[in-house]
Scaffold this motif. Structure first.
Motif, PDB file in Angstrom:
ATOM      1  N   THR A  98      13.132  68.196 -22.902  1.00 22.21           N
ATOM      2  CA  THR A  98      12.349  68.195 -21.533  1.00 22.21           C
ATOM      3  C   THR A  98      12.533  67.571 -20.530  1.00 22.21           C
ATOM      4  O   THR A  98      13.733  66.425 -20.183  1.00 22.21           O
ATOM      5  CB  THR A  98      10.416  67.978 -22.252  1.00 22.21           C
ATOM      6  OG1 THR A  98       9.358  67.262 -21.084  1.00 22.21           O
ATOM      7  CG2 THR A  98      10.661  65.793 -22.633  1.00 22.21           C
ATOM      8  N   THR A 118       8.921  68.705 -32.753  1.00 22.19           N
ATOM      9  CA  THR A 118       7.472  69.870 -32.910  1.00 22.19           C
ATOM     10  C   THR A 118       6.746  68.931 -32.273  1.00 22.19           C
ATOM     11  O   THR A 118       6.716  67.650 -32.344  1.00 22.19           O
ATOM     12  CB  THR A 118       8.009  70.498 -34.075  1.00 22.19           C
ATOM     13  OG1 THR A 118       7.462  69.036 -35.088  1.00 22.19           O
ATOM     14  CG2 THR A 118       8.788  70.517 -34.582  1.00 22.19           C
ATOM     15  N   ASN A 132       4.177  71.267 -20.343  1.00 22.26           N
ATOM     16  CA  ASN A 132       2.821  72.554 -21.128  1.00 22.26           C
ATOM     17  C   ASN A 132       2.558  73.163 -20.143  1.00 22.26           C
ATOM     18  O   ASN A 132       2.429  72.716 -19.050  1.00 22.26           O
ATOM     19  CB  ASN A 132       2.143  72.031 -21.479  1.00 22.26           C
ATOM     20  CG  ASN A 132       1.502  73.804 -22.723  1.00 22.26           C
ATOM     21  OD1 ASN A 132       2.272  74.610 -22.756  1.00 22.26           O
ATOM     22  ND2 ASN A 132       0.358  73.676 -22.195  1.00 22.26           N
ATOM     23  N   PRO A 133       3.770  74.255 -19.492  1.00 16.86           N
ATOM     24  CA  PRO A 133       4.865  74.751 -19.775  1.00 16.86           C
ATOM     25  C   PRO A 133       5.754  73.990 -19.511  1.00 16.86           C
ATOM     26  O   PRO A 133       6.170  73.355 -18.811  1.00 16.86           O
ATOM     27  CB  PRO A 133       4.955  76.127 -19.206  1.00 16.86           C
ATOM     28  CG  PRO A 133       4.621  75.710 -17.895  1.00 16.86           C
ATOM     29  CD  PRO A 133       3.038  75.535 -18.239  1.00 16.86           C
ATOM     30  N   ASN A 134       7.039  73.105 -20.765  1.00 20.33           N
ATOM     31  CA  ASN A 134       7.906  72.835 -21.195  1.00 20.33           C
ATOM     32  C   ASN A 134       8.895  73.701 -19.842  1.00 20.33           C
ATOM     33  O   ASN A 134       9.399  74.203 -19.500  1.00 20.33           O
ATOM     34  CB  ASN A 134       8.827  72.879 -22.172  1.00 20.33           C
ATOM     35  CG  ASN A 134       9.525  71.688 -22.742  1.00 20.33           C
ATOM     36  OD1 ASN A 134       9.047  70.158 -21.380  1.00 20.33           O
ATOM     37  ND2 ASN A 134      10.469  71.575 -22.519  1.00 20.33           N
ATOM     38  N   ASP A 137      13.031  74.455 -20.871  1.00 21.29           N
ATOM     39  CA  ASP A 137      13.037  75.985 -21.781  1.00 21.29           C
ATOM     40  C   ASP A 137      11.894  77.253 -21.652  1.00 21.29           C
ATOM     41  O   ASP A 137      12.155  77.967 -22.216  1.00 21.29           O
ATOM     42  CB  ASP A 137      13.492  75.416 -23.269  1.00 21.29           C
ATOM     43  CG  ASP A 137      12.505  74.634 -23.684  1.00 21.29           C
ATOM     44  OD1 ASP A 137      11.247  74.242 -23.129  1.00 21.29           O
ATOM     45  OD2 ASP A 137      12.928  74.773 -24.596  1.00 21.29           O
ATOM     46  N   GLN A 139       9.001  76.172 -22.833  1.00 19.42           N
ATOM     47  CA  GLN A 139       7.795  76.669 -23.965  1.00 19.42           C
ATOM     48  C   GLN A 139       6.925  75.957 -23.666  1.00 19.42           C
ATOM     49  O   GLN A 139       6.465  74.985 -23.375  1.00 19.42           O
ATOM     50  CB  GLN A 139       8.654  74.973 -25.117  1.00 19.42           C
ATOM     51  CG  GLN A 139       7.826  75.409 -26.881  1.00 19.42           C
ATOM     52  CD  GLN A 139       8.857  74.256 -27.338  1.00 19.42           C
ATOM     53  OE1 GLN A 139       9.180  73.555 -26.809  1.00 19.42           O
ATOM     54  NE2 GLN A 139       7.789  74.745 -29.001  1.00 19.42           N
ATOM     55  N   ARG A 140       5.881  77.167 -24.516  1.00 21.50           N
ATOM     56  CA  ARG A 140       4.866  76.563 -24.084  1.00 21.50           C
ATOM     57  C   ARG A 140       3.766  76.205 -25.795  1.00 21.50           C
ATOM     58  O   ARG A 140       4.126  76.998 -26.749  1.00 21.50           O
ATOM     59  CB  ARG A 140       3.778  78.151 -24.101  1.00 21.50           C
ATOM     60  CG  ARG A 140       4.786  78.958 -22.305  1.00 21.50           C
ATOM     61  CD  ARG A 140       4.048  79.976 -22.329  1.00 21.50           C
ATOM     62  NE  ARG A 140       5.156  81.092 -20.552  1.00 21.50           N
ATOM     63  CZ  ARG A 140       4.262  81.644 -20.177  1.00 21.50           C
ATOM     64  NH1 ARG A 140       3.078  82.232 -20.412  1.00 21.50           N
ATOM     65  NH2 ARG A 140       4.780  81.869 -18.969  1.00 21.50           N
ATOM     66  N   HIS A 141       2.805  75.466 -25.695  1.00 21.05           N
ATOM     67  CA  HIS A 141       1.459  74.980 -25.834  1.00 21.05           C
ATOM     68  C   HIS A 141       0.339  75.766 -26.445  1.00 21.05           C
ATOM     69  O   HIS A 141      -0.321  76.120 -25.088  1.00 21.05           O
ATOM     70  CB  HIS A 141       1.551  73.669 -26.543  1.00 21.05           C
ATOM     71  CG  HIS A 141       3.693  73.265 -27.054  1.00 21.05           C
ATOM     72  ND1 HIS A 141       3.795  73.188 -28.129  1.00 21.05           N
ATOM     73  CD2 HIS A 141       3.930  73.161 -25.840  1.00 21.05           C
ATOM     74  CE1 HIS A 141       5.474  72.846 -27.933  1.00 21.05           C
ATOM     75  NE2 HIS A 141       4.861  72.561 -26.624  1.00 21.05           N
ATOM     76  N   GLY A 268      14.907  80.881 -21.180  1.00 24.68           N
ATOM     77  CA  GLY A 268      13.130  80.666 -21.684  1.00 24.68           C
ATOM     78  C   GLY A 268      12.922  80.212 -19.591  1.00 24.68           C
ATOM     79  O   GLY A 268      13.706  79.853 -19.145  1.00 24.68           O
TER      80      GLY A 268
END
Length: 324
Positions: A98, A118, A132-134, A137, A139-141, A268
């Motif tokens: 990140t 994780t 978030n979003p990262n 890449d 990546q979303r949570h 992403g």
């Protein structure tokens, strides 16, 4: 390594001067129009009422409820530097890869930092960091998953610097569902979505005592007058916000098509930047730099290349020629 995008000085030192299309950041290249400034915005120290006004406007725009206080700072990066001082140094875990400034700021204040892959691996630490979003890449949570993490760590830091275009990702509207005694800090950026990064405006939102601590550490004039004026106007302009969200979504699809034609595959991203897997990121960056287009590589991948989105049609033609 504290390497960042926006480093055009390095690009010019290697490839030469002249005009450049800087796509090494995730900053909106069609920025919010600056409002007319009163003379006092430049000649006087910022007033408490103006600081309170931009904080109120930001809270409303983010959907933060009562009980979640807001602090205006000189960019989200200023908040990142304050977070390590909120607790005594210990073990911090960062969900990665990140934005590297989080780990760097923690280490500089004596924290032991582990990068984990994780959400579950963030447990049992003094500070846990999730972007978030990262970046890079994308990546979303889900907000509920992040709220659950907050109950298992000393302090959860959620960096939502790229969340303006995807407000459903934000934990702020769900603040009231934080587990009892859990502590969290949410960071927001103004300059990226609104395209006015040079103003240096961002926010930290948290429980009142933590915000009070950060306010004392930041000092009395943490934000300049022009930034306060721009923030108040931009956060109230819902028409511009909606139009920009729609345009960025279309432009992200356009970028993906252009990258696909070059043989790159999408890793992403967000609608402010896209990260692609290339056969060789160094060669791809060099080829674009020869055409005066600057992009972002990462020390942990020899294939990933990140590009912000062009703004004007002239910039899109510039990038298309460079990739052709």
């Amino acid at each position: 390594m504290r390497d960042h995008g926006g480093d055009l000085d390095r690009a010019r030192a290697v490839y030469g001067g002249g005009d450049w299309l800087d796509l090494s950041t995730g900053i909106n290249r069609l920025p919010y129009p600056m409002p007319d400034l009163a003379a006092e915005a430049l000649t006087a120290l910022p007033l408490g009422r103006d600081i309170a006004a931009v904080e109120k406007a930001a809270r409303a725009a983010f959907g933060a409820p009562q009980g979640c206080e807001c602090l205006a700072l000189a960019g989200a990066s200023a908040a990142i530097q304050l977070v390590p001082r909120l607790r005594a140094p210990g073990l911090a875990r960062v969900l990665g890869p990140t934005y590297n400034e989080h780990a760097a700021a923690l280490r500089a204040m004596g924290w032991t930092v582990e990068e984990v892959a994780t959400l579950d691996a963030l447990d049992d630490c003094g500070v846990a960091v999730v972007v978030n979003p990262n970046n890079p890449d994308g990546q979303r949570h889900d907000p509920d998953a992040l709220l659950a993490v907050a109950g298992r760590v000393g302090l959860l830091v959620v960096d939502e610097s790229f969340a303006d275009a995807t407000p459903a990702l934000s934990v702020l509207p769900h603040w009231g569902r934080l587990p009892e005694r859990a502590r969290a800090v949410v960071l927001r950026s103004f300059g990226k979505f609104y395209g006015l990064a040079g103003l240096r405006l961002g926010f930290a939102l948290s429980h009142g005592p933590l915000v009070d601590d950060m306010r004392r550490m930041a000092g009395p004039w943490a934000v300049c007058g022009p930034a306060l004026a721009a923030g108040q106007a931009a956060y109230a302009d819902t028409v511009w916000q909606a139009a920009t969200v729609a345009r960025l979504a279309q432009d992200a699809e356009r970028m993906d098509r252009l990258a696909g034609q070059a043989g790159w595959s999408l890793v992403g991203g967000t609608t402010l930047f896209r990260t692609y897997a290339t056969p060789d990121a160094a060669k791809a960056q060099d080829r674009l730099a020869q055409a005066r287009v600057w992009t972002r590589r990462f020390p942990y991948s020899d294939r990933w290349l990140r590009l912000g989105l062009p703004g004007t049609e002239a910039e899109w033609r510039w990038l298309t020629r460079a990739m052709g």
